[in-house]
Design a protein around this motif. Sequence first.
Motif, PDB file in Angstrom:
ATOM      1  N   TRP A 111       0.816  -1.214   0.000  1.00 39.61           N
ATOM      2  CA  TRP A 111       0.000   0.000   0.000  1.00 39.61           C
ATOM      3  C   TRP A 111       0.851   1.265   0.000  1.00 39.61           C
ATOM      4  CZ3 TRP A 111      -5.150  -0.102  -1.009  1.00 39.61           C
ATOM      5  CH2 TRP A 111      -5.714  -1.379  -1.055  1.00 39.61           C
TER       6      TRP A 111
ATOM      7  N   ILE B 228      -7.640   1.108   5.697  1.00 47.90           N
ATOM      8  CA  ILE B 228      -7.588   1.333   4.249  1.00 47.90           C
ATOM      9  C   ILE B 228      -8.873   1.990   3.768  1.00 47.90           C
ATOM     10  CG2 ILE B 228      -7.543   0.165   2.002  1.00 47.90           C
ATOM     11  CD1 ILE B 228      -5.566  -1.857   3.341  1.00 47.90           C
TER      12      ILE B 228
ATOM     13  N   HIS C 221      -8.785   5.521   1.965  1.00 47.56           N
ATOM     14  CA  HIS C 221      -8.651   5.173   0.544  1.00 47.56           C
ATOM     15  C   HIS C 221      -8.691   6.380  -0.382  1.00 47.56           C
ATOM     16  CE1 HIS C 221     -12.753   5.657  -1.109  1.00 47.56           C
ATOM     17  NE2 HIS C 221     -13.102   5.491   0.155  1.00 47.56           N
ATOM     18  N   ASN C 222      -9.402   7.426  -0.007  1.00 53.12           N
ATOM     19  CA  ASN C 222      -9.491   8.590  -0.890  1.00 53.12           C
ATOM     20  C   ASN C 222      -8.502   9.697  -0.497  1.00 53.12           C
ATOM     21  OD1 ASN C 222     -10.761   9.374   1.427  1.00 53.12           O
ATOM     22  ND2 ASN C 222     -12.663  10.015   0.470  1.00 53.12           N
TER      23      ASN C 222
ATOM     24  N   TRP D 212      -4.766   4.318  -3.447  1.00 54.62           N
ATOM     25  CA  TRP D 212      -5.452   3.378  -2.563  1.00 54.62           C
ATOM     26  C   TRP D 212      -6.830   2.990  -3.093  1.00 54.62           C
ATOM     27  CZ3 TRP D 212      -4.538   3.275   3.351  1.00 54.62           C
ATOM     28  CH2 TRP D 212      -3.163   3.201   3.612  1.00 54.62           C
ATOM     29  N   SER D 213      -7.617   3.929  -3.563  1.00 56.97           N
ATOM     30  CA  SER D 213      -8.948   3.593  -4.104  1.00 56.97           C
ATOM     31  C   SER D 213      -8.821   2.664  -5.288  1.00 56.97           C
ATOM     32  CB  SER D 213      -9.705   4.851  -4.522  1.00 56.97           C
ATOM     33  OG  SER D 213     -10.128   5.558  -3.389  1.00 56.97           O
TER      34      SER D 213
ATOM     35  N   LEU E 100      -7.752  -0.852  -4.201  1.00 55.74           N
ATOM     36  CA  LEU E 100      -8.884  -1.489  -3.524  1.00 55.74           C
ATOM     37  C   LEU E 100      -9.867  -2.096  -4.532  1.00 55.74           C
ATOM     38  CD1 LEU E 100      -9.805  -1.927  -0.610  1.00 55.74           C
ATOM     39  CD2 LEU E 100     -11.044   0.226  -0.753  1.00 55.74           C
TER      40      LEU E 100
END
Length: 173
Positions: A79, A110, A114-115, A120-121, A124
């Motif tokens: 990540w 996460i 995530h944003n 990350w988004s 995912l």
Amino acid sequence: MSFDKKIRLAGILQESLVNGPGIRRVIFAQGCPHNCKNCFSPHTHSYDKGELMDMDIIIEDIRRNPLLKGVTFSGGEPWEQADKFSYIAKAVKAMGLSVWCYTGYTFEYILQHHNKKRGWSELLKYVDVLVDGKFEEDKKDSALRFRGSANQRIIDVKSSIEVMGAVALDLDK
């Protein structure tokens, strides 16, 4: 702005049977912030070691192995290079292979971030199964399948997000 197609890796395991179901390619990220006590791979912690590799070459090499059932991202911490791993994951999913990802972060962390963190988004979206949580030596159990310690969870990402509601997470954007 062009996308740098180099990723810093600690190594690649060509075929593995212990990092998810079936024969899998395992890609080890270089760099990890967690520093878990008695980590299985402490050589992956430094952010300036390892080797820069071309992601397109890695993807093509995966495509050439018909025995693979999937690809597993491990670490280090994938990540920390989520934008790079999402690029690889997107191509892997297009091949019809599954994507597993090991992380010291929790699934909840996460989702909460995530944003806010680059890539990350996107990552995912492509991870099928997340094995989350730091390795905890006092919970080490060699009988566990696909995990090092009992606190770590094997999470079906898509099903979990459906239960939680993808709209609330803005993952469809």
